[in-house]
Each structure stands twice: as C-alpha cells, then as structure tokens.
Scaffold this motif. Structure first.
Motif, short mmCIF file in Angstrom:
data_model
loop_
_atom_site.label_atom_id
_atom_site.label_comp_id
_atom_site.label_asym_id
_atom_site.label_seq_id
_atom_site.Cartn_x
_atom_site.Cartn_y
_atom_site.Cartn_z
N TYR A 55 0.84 -1.19 0.00
CA TYR A 55 0.00 0.00 0.00
C TYR A 55 0.88 1.25 0.00
CZ TYR A 55 -3.12 3.67 1.61
OH TYR A 55 -3.82 4.83 1.72
N SER A 57 0.46 5.48 0.27
CA SER A 57 -0.52 6.50 0.61
C SER A 57 -0.67 7.53 -0.52
CB SER A 57 -0.12 7.22 1.90
OG SER A 57 1.04 8.00 1.67
N GLU A 58 -1.80 8.16 -0.53
CA GLU A 58 -2.07 9.19 -1.54
C GLU A 58 -1.08 10.33 -1.42
OE1 GLU A 58 -5.67 12.22 -2.91
OE2 GLU A 58 -6.02 10.80 -1.28
N SER A 59 -0.77 10.74 -0.21
CA SER A 59 0.17 11.86 -0.02
C SER A 59 1.56 11.53 -0.57
CB SER A 59 0.25 12.24 1.46
OG SER A 59 0.70 11.15 2.23
N GLU A 60 1.98 10.26 -0.43
CA GLU A 60 3.29 9.87 -0.96
C GLU A 60 3.29 9.94 -2.49
OE1 GLU A 60 6.40 6.10 -0.79
OE2 GLU A 60 4.73 6.19 0.63
N ILE A 61 2.21 9.50 -3.10
CA ILE A 61 2.09 9.56 -4.57
C ILE A 61 2.11 11.01 -5.03
CG2 ILE A 61 0.56 9.11 -6.53
CD1 ILE A 61 -0.33 6.58 -5.03
N LEU A 62 1.32 11.85 -4.38
CA LEU A 62 1.25 13.26 -4.77
C LEU A 62 2.60 13.94 -4.60
CD1 LEU A 62 -2.27 14.24 -3.41
CD2 LEU A 62 -1.60 13.83 -5.78
N SER A 63 3.33 13.62 -3.52
CA SER A 63 4.64 14.26 -3.31
C SER A 63 5.62 13.86 -4.41
CB SER A 63 5.20 13.91 -1.93
OG SER A 63 5.57 12.56 -1.86
#
Length: 67
Positions: A55, A57-63
């Motif tokens: 998994y 996280s969305e924040s990791e993808i966006l960063s």
C-alpha cells in the motif's frame, strides 16, 4: 417494399469483400488499431511489473508527482 433472401455464403462473401475494401482503402484504421493495442499491452505489463502488493498513501504519490 420487397425483401429478398440471401444465403449465408453470399452474406459471408459480401462482408468479406467490404472488410477487404475498407482495409485496402483505409490502411490507417488498421495501423491505429494495432498501435493502440500495443500501447494497451505495454501499459498492462508496466502495471503488473510495478505491482508489489504494498500500500502506498495518496500523499506519498502526490509528493512524488510534485517533484
């Protein structure tokens, strides 16, 4: 309006002639279809290769997208 019957063999011949005619006159249609199929296949292979089952996280993808 008058209707006429057509045999299965005659229908197959007409459809075959129509397909050959279209592919002869519009080679770009076949080229585009094959090109899209190859791109779809490559995308699928890339997704499978990158799938680790972990998994993220969305924040990791966006960063990573913002880098």
């Amino acid at each position: 309006m008058e209707t006429s019957e057509i045999s299965k063999t005659e229908l197959k011949k007409i459809v075959k002639e129509a397909i050959i005619s279209v592919l002869t006159e519009r080679k770009d249609l076949l080229e585009d279809a094959v090109s899209e199929a190859i791109l779809d296949m490559k995308l699928g292979l890339a997704i499978e290769e990158g799938d680790t089952g972990e998994y993220v996280s969305e924040s990791e993808i966006l960063s990573k997208l913002m880098d």
